[in-house]
Structures are given as C-alpha cells and as structure tokens.
Design a protein around this motif. Structure first.
Motif, PDB file in Angstrom:
ATOM      1  N   GLY A   1      -0.173 -23.347 -44.932  1.00 29.58           N
ATOM      2  CA  GLY A   1      -1.199 -22.417 -44.462  1.00 29.58           C
ATOM      3  C   GLY A   1      -0.919 -21.894 -43.076  1.00 29.58           C
ATOM      4  N   SER A   2      -1.840 -21.091 -42.590  1.00 26.52           N
ATOM      5  CA  SER A   2      -1.775 -20.513 -41.242  1.00 26.52           C
ATOM      6  C   SER A   2      -2.907 -21.106 -40.406  1.00 26.52           C
ATOM      7  CB  SER A   2      -1.938 -18.993 -41.326  1.00 26.52           C
ATOM      8  OG  SER A   2      -2.317 -18.456 -40.075  1.00 26.52           O
ATOM      9  N   SER A   3      -2.552 -21.722 -39.299  1.00 25.02           N
ATOM     10  CA  SER A   3      -3.597 -22.330 -38.468  1.00 25.02           C
ATOM     11  C   SER A   3      -4.514 -21.267 -37.858  1.00 25.02           C
ATOM     12  CB  SER A   3      -2.984 -23.218 -37.379  1.00 25.02           C
ATOM     13  OG  SER A   3      -2.141 -22.477 -36.535  1.00 25.02           O
ATOM     14  N   ALA A   4      -3.979 -20.100 -37.541  1.00 26.54           N
ATOM     15  CA  ALA A   4      -4.827 -19.027 -36.996  1.00 26.54           C
ATOM     16  C   ALA A   4      -5.838 -18.565 -38.044  1.00 26.54           C
ATOM     17  CB  ALA A   4      -3.971 -17.854 -36.517  1.00 26.54           C
ATOM     18  N   ALA A   5      -5.381 -18.384 -39.279  1.00 26.15           N
ATOM     19  CA  ALA A   5      -6.297 -17.997 -40.355  1.00 26.15           C
ATOM     20  C   ALA A   5      -7.274 -19.134 -40.652  1.00 26.15           C
ATOM     21  CB  ALA A   5      -5.511 -17.629 -41.610  1.00 26.15           C
ATOM     22  N   GLY A   6      -6.813 -20.375 -40.494  1.00 25.76           N
ATOM     23  CA  GLY A   6      -7.682 -21.526 -40.711  1.00 25.76           C
ATOM     24  C   GLY A   6      -8.818 -21.579 -39.723  1.00 25.76           C
ATOM     25  N   ARG A   7      -8.525 -21.233 -38.484  1.00 23.09           N
ATOM     26  CA  ARG A   7      -9.573 -21.197 -37.462  1.00 23.09           C
ATOM     27  C   ARG A   7     -10.645 -20.178 -37.843  1.00 23.09           C
ATOM     28  NH1 ARG A   7      -8.179 -20.651 -31.191  1.00 23.09           N
ATOM     29  NH2 ARG A   7      -7.373 -22.689 -31.726  1.00 23.09           N
ATOM     30  N   VAL A   8     -10.221 -19.029 -38.330  1.00 26.09           N
ATOM     31  CA  VAL A   8     -11.157 -17.983 -38.755  1.00 26.09           C
ATOM     32  C   VAL A   8     -11.971 -18.467 -39.966  1.00 26.09           C
ATOM     33  CG1 VAL A   8     -11.316 -15.645 -39.717  1.00 26.09           C
ATOM     34  CG2 VAL A   8      -9.761 -16.110 -37.815  1.00 26.09           C
ATOM     35  N   ALA A   9     -11.287 -19.087 -40.931  1.00 22.52           N
ATOM     36  CA  ALA A   9     -11.968 -19.555 -42.145  1.00 22.52           C
ATOM     37  C   ALA A   9     -12.981 -20.651 -41.819  1.00 22.52           C
ATOM     38  CB  ALA A   9     -10.945 -20.071 -43.157  1.00 22.52           C
TER      39      ALA A   9
ATOM     40  N   ALA B   1     -14.660 -21.056 -39.132  1.00 14.96           N
ATOM     41  CA  ALA B   1     -15.843 -20.403 -38.552  1.00 14.96           C
ATOM     42  C   ALA B   1     -16.630 -19.646 -39.627  1.00 14.96           C
ATOM     43  CB  ALA B   1     -15.420 -19.460 -37.435  1.00 14.96           C
ATOM     44  N   ALA B   2     -15.929 -18.960 -40.516  1.00 12.78           N
ATOM     45  CA  ALA B   2     -16.591 -18.155 -41.546  1.00 12.78           C
ATOM     46  C   ALA B   2     -17.378 -19.018 -42.536  1.00 12.78           C
ATOM     47  CB  ALA B   2     -15.564 -17.308 -42.298  1.00 12.78           C
ATOM     48  N   TYR B   3     -16.853 -20.178 -42.883  1.00 10.71           N
ATOM     49  CA  TYR B   3     -17.558 -21.065 -43.821  1.00 10.71           C
ATOM     50  C   TYR B   3     -18.665 -21.871 -43.129  1.00 10.71           C
ATOM     51  CZ  TYR B   3     -14.253 -20.167 -47.624  1.00 10.71           C
ATOM     52  OH  TYR B   3     -13.513 -19.574 -48.618  1.00 10.71           O
ATOM     53  N   GLY B   4     -18.751 -21.763 -41.816  1.00 12.29           N
ATOM     54  CA  GLY B   4     -19.820 -22.447 -41.092  1.00 12.29           C
ATOM     55  C   GLY B   4     -19.630 -23.943 -40.959  1.00 12.29           C
ATOM     56  N   CYS B   5     -18.388 -24.404 -40.966  1.00 17.90           N
ATOM     57  CA  CYS B   5     -18.115 -25.848 -40.889  1.00 17.90           C
ATOM     58  C   CYS B   5     -18.683 -26.474 -39.615  1.00 17.90           C
ATOM     59  CB  CYS B   5     -16.614 -26.106 -40.975  1.00 17.90           C
ATOM     60  SG  CYS B   5     -15.850 -25.455 -42.481  1.00 17.90           S
ATOM     61  N   GLY B   6     -18.752 -25.680 -38.555  1.00 18.48           N
ATOM     62  CA  GLY B   6     -19.259 -26.176 -37.282  1.00 18.48           C
ATOM     63  C   GLY B   6     -20.751 -26.418 -37.256  1.00 18.48           C
ATOM     64  N   SER B   7     -21.470 -26.001 -38.303  1.00 22.19           N
ATOM     65  CA  SER B   7     -22.900 -26.310 -38.337  1.00 22.19           C
ATOM     66  C   SER B   7     -23.123 -27.791 -38.655  1.00 22.19           C
ATOM     67  CB  SER B   7     -23.625 -25.422 -39.352  1.00 22.19           C
ATOM     68  OG  SER B   7     -23.154 -25.675 -40.656  1.00 22.19           O
ATOM     69  N   CYS B   8     -22.130 -28.442 -39.227  1.00 23.68           N
ATOM     70  CA  CYS B   8     -22.232 -29.879 -39.523  1.00 23.68           C
ATOM     71  C   CYS B   8     -21.273 -30.733 -38.696  1.00 23.68           C
ATOM     72  CB  CYS B   8     -21.947 -30.132 -40.999  1.00 23.68           C
ATOM     73  SG  CYS B   8     -23.230 -29.494 -42.105  1.00 23.68           S
ATOM     74  N   HIS B   9     -20.152 -30.146 -38.270  1.00 23.68           N
ATOM     75  CA  HIS B   9     -19.111 -30.917 -37.585  1.00 23.68           C
ATOM     76  C   HIS B   9     -18.845 -30.397 -36.175  1.00 23.68           C
ATOM     77  CE1 HIS B   9     -17.764 -32.824 -41.348  1.00 23.68           C
ATOM     78  NE2 HIS B   9     -17.906 -31.631 -41.914  1.00 23.68           N
ATOM     79  N   VAL B  10     -18.441 -31.292 -35.298  1.00 25.07           N
ATOM     80  CA  VAL B  10     -17.837 -30.906 -34.024  1.00 25.07           C
ATOM     81  C   VAL B  10     -16.369 -30.640 -34.331  1.00 25.07           C
ATOM     82  CG1 VAL B  10     -17.145 -31.707 -31.732  1.00 25.07           C
ATOM     83  CG2 VAL B  10     -19.418 -32.271 -32.621  1.00 25.07           C
ATOM     84  N   ILE B  11     -15.915 -29.431 -33.996  1.00 26.46           N
ATOM     85  CA  ILE B  11     -14.523 -29.071 -34.274  1.00 26.46           C
ATOM     86  C   ILE B  11     -13.940 -28.417 -33.029  1.00 26.46           C
ATOM     87  CG2 ILE B  11     -12.940 -27.877 -35.842  1.00 26.46           C
ATOM     88  CD1 ILE B  11     -15.367 -27.611 -37.789  1.00 26.46           C
ATOM     89  N   PRO B  12     -13.018 -29.097 -32.358  1.00 29.93           N
ATOM     90  CA  PRO B  12     -12.408 -28.516 -31.158  1.00 29.93           C
ATOM     91  C   PRO B  12     -11.762 -27.167 -31.447  1.00 29.93           C
ATOM     92  CG  PRO B  12     -11.800 -30.820 -31.387  1.00 29.93           C
ATOM     93  CD  PRO B  12     -12.489 -30.425 -32.664  1.00 29.93           C
ATOM     94  N   GLY B  13     -11.965 -26.238 -30.536  1.00 25.41           N
ATOM     95  CA  GLY B  13     -11.355 -24.922 -30.653  1.00 25.41           C
ATOM     96  C   GLY B  13     -12.130 -23.923 -31.478  1.00 25.41           C
ATOM     97  N   ILE B  14     -13.252 -24.345 -32.064  1.00 27.68           N
ATOM     98  CA  ILE B  14     -14.077 -23.444 -32.873  1.00 27.68           C
ATOM     99  C   ILE B  14     -15.383 -23.216 -32.112  1.00 27.68           C
ATOM    100  CG2 ILE B  14     -15.218 -23.076 -35.090  1.00 27.68           C
ATOM    101  CD1 ILE B  14     -12.154 -23.318 -35.326  1.00 27.68           C
TER     102      ILE B  14
END
Length: 135
Positions: free
Chosen positions: A44-52, A54-67
């Motif tokens: 995969g692409s880490s840059a695209a992963g960062r966008v994904a 954020a788009a899926y809202g993973c940070g609403s449940c998790h602390v994720i550095p860089g997001i």
C-alpha cells in the motif's frame, strides 16, 4: 574575551549546529526507510493510508499519531502499532492479518467493538502501510 576563546566558542557553536543538522538528517533517513519498508510489506501507500484513516473516521475511536483530530478514547491507541506482537489480542501482527482485520473486523473476531466500516482492500492495504510506519 581573548581571540583564542572566541575561536574556541565559535568552533563549539559550529559543532553543535553540525550535530543538530546530522541528527535531523539521520532522523529523516530513518523515517524514509520505515515508510519504504511499510509500503513494501503491505503493498500500500502510507500517504493514501493517512487519507483513508481520516476518511473512515478511525480517529473517532483511536489515538493515531499523525492524523489530525485522531484522539478517540474508545479503542486502543495505535501509537507504536507496528511493533506490537498482536492485533486485537488475537492475530499475529503481520501485514496480511492487519489488512484482513481492517477490512472485516467482525468476521475476524466476531463480537469485538470495532465496527465494519466497508473498508476496501486497497484502502486496507494503504491503511496498513501507514500504521506500519508507527514504530
């Protein structure tokens, strides 16, 4: 101040600046190597992963550095997820398991707290690439 002390102070200051610059360069090289390795093992692409992420809202449940805004307190923090032994306490922490977990967490561990988000295979690989940069 005598000229010899001024020269010594200047030499010391130049050494400190050189050490800071060298340390910064080493840090940048290390991060680049980590990103390249994460992308190679995940496909995969880490840059695209960062966008994904954020788009899926993973940070609403998790602390994720860089997001941005990823400070959720429901799920575990994903800091240093790349060096953990397991995923969800059940799966080995490898790229295939991480990708499978992100795509279908309920199929992998029925009844766990992580909801199905409809994550595509491509997005799961990209998200895995990003998460594997978190060491």
């Amino acid at each position: 101040m005598p000229a010899s002390l001024k020269w010594l102070a200047g030499l010391f200051a130049a050494s400190v600046v050189a050490a800071i610059v060298a340390g910064g360069a080493m840090f940048a090289q290390s991060r680049t190597r980590t990103r390249i390795m994460a992308e190679q093992v995940s496909g995969g692409s880490s840059a695209a992963g960062r966008v994904a992420i954020a788009a899926y809202g993973c940070g609403s449940c998790h602390v994720i550095p860089g997001i941005a805004g990823a400070n959720g307190q429901v799920g575990p923090p994903l800091t240093k997820i790349a060096v953990r032994a397991s995923i969800a306490g059940k799966l080995p922490n490898d790229p295939a398991a991480m990708t499978r977990w992100l795509e279908h967490p309920q199929a992998v561990v029925p009844g766990n707290d992580m909801p199905e988000q409809g994550v595509t295979r491509r997005d799961a690989r990209d998200m895995t690439a990003y998460l594997y940069t978190l060491k």
